[in-house]
Design an enzyme around this catalytic site. Sequence first.
Site, short mmCIF file in Angstrom:
data_model
loop_
_atom_site.label_atom_id
_atom_site.label_comp_id
_atom_site.label_asym_id
_atom_site.label_seq_id
_atom_site.Cartn_x
_atom_site.Cartn_y
_atom_site.Cartn_z
N GLY A 95 1.08 -1.34 -0.14
CA GLY A 95 0.45 0.38 0.16
C GLY A 95 0.93 0.99 -0.02
N SER A 96 0.08 2.30 0.44
CA SER A 96 0.62 3.28 0.72
C SER A 96 2.43 4.00 0.29
CB SER A 96 -0.53 4.93 1.51
OG SER A 96 0.76 5.82 1.40
N SER A 97 2.89 5.01 -0.09
CA SER A 97 4.73 5.02 0.01
C SER A 97 4.43 6.13 1.11
CB SER A 97 4.65 6.08 -1.32
OG SER A 97 3.87 7.10 -1.16
#
Lengths: 375, 176
Positions: free
Chosen positions: B63-65
């Site tokens: 998922g998110s960076s």
Amino acid sequence: MELLVAVGDMVGAERLVRVRSAHISGISYKTIGDAGIEFLGDFLADTRVRVPTSINPAGIDIERWRELGISPEFASRQRLILDAFRSIGALPLCTCTPYLAGHAPRTGEHVAWGESSATAYVNSVLGARTNRESAITSLMAALTGYTVYSGLHVRDNRAPTHRVRFTGPPLDEVDASALGFLVGSWVGDGVPYFEGVRVDLDGAKSVCAALGASGAVAMCHIDALTPEHTWARRRLSGLRTFTLTSRDVQAFREERYSGVVPDLVALGCPHLSENELARVVKTMERLFGDARPVGDIWLTTSRAVARRRNDLVARAERYARVVCDTCMVVAPLEPMYRSVGVNSAKAFMYLGRDDFFTGDVVLDSMEGLLRRLVP
Amino acid sequence: MSVTFLGRSSGRNAVRGEALVSSTPITLLGGIDRRTGRIISPGSEADGKYVSGRVFCLPMASGSSVGSYHLYGAARNSVSPAGIVTMSPDLITISGAVLSGIPIVTSVPVYLIRDGDMLELDEARCTVRLIDIDAWSEGGRVTTPLSLGEGGSLTGSGRTYTAERRDDRVILHLAG
């Protein structure tokens, strides 16, 4: 630079590579919090970006946050972050789709892009080379002009690791995102090769966003769409294969089905392209005519797209708010809304987490969501 | 008996602690509660547990960076893990850990570590030492680490580890 070298050691990079551009994530006050503000305040003092750099959506629409119901306290914390990035010379593009807003890498270029959806799009659709840079490493790359030479910067690592055979009709945006989400949760940080997936660039944007949300996928190949797909196609033999049909995609959506009429329908995860904005506007005109929708509608897009298509914005604003610089995931929706409808598996995943939103979240197609708001 | 995994690291710190294992990737953004250190990741066996003070072992971040900032936020609130061990060297976990001063070793076969195992993580030596290990169950087959001869290998998640014997210890090197 020290942090970059430390990171390089750990990923086994033999050297750093010069990058042509950067895109930094971790801009919203909602996601980085006060700890993030303090870090950036110290870190960004007296520095400048070395390469053209765009930034991710913030937690506010810079021009109309009051109208959206966002508190002045939140907006002022957010402004501190935005001012810090402005001071280092980042482009004033707060979007997860800078490639639709005039900041697009060229095929074969080495770049350092954060934002998991943009990373996957840059590799898979534009054919430029980036790893899944984090909020921190993308910032380091912007400030130094370098990133670690490893992973997807090296051609061999761009070869497919899994094969995905899909049979079914062309996919709309929500089905494309469901497909990406399923595959992302299976392949970890692999490079899936999609066969039989008929999507346009908007559909590919949805696939990429979902792959990067449920998994750690930084690149996929899509038949006839990915610049390197012919090269990749010759490297498919012996790969583990997943076979999927439109039924699997339907099942994914049914498991998440809810009949709730949401307070807010929020479309634009990732930010809407011009074509998507045009489609939404036409659909709203057809469904609502002279009537008012029974809930709020946010169409989130980049300011560049909104400016370029102010004709569409004017038509859209009869029914909806065209919201720029932010999105439904990173804006503080909680005080304003108790239920949200989205057409993106990525937005559905994050809004389902208590850290982001504690109300009901509905996943449906763009038209399916808008229909719920017909009086 | 102990087993030592030789992975990759760049720091100079060492830490000892009890393993908290997730066999599936974790999305750090929203997956670690920054105020409490609680894991919020339905589908992971670590869901609902607290990372504070534990050696957090996961394959990689999904998922998110922006997950790096959640690790950093947890560290600022003193609820971060005491150490981190990962298999794939992803930039999100690594940069978050380095920024937060959390000792981290990557390229370690995390799937061989069980929840509650006592681990010693040594960044300068790039090692994770598993203390008091008798046997592993790998793919349903029980393998005694000592049964791996010199040059023997273990494969998991596309990575191969070769064994080196030193007295009664086994050191697993990531091949390649």
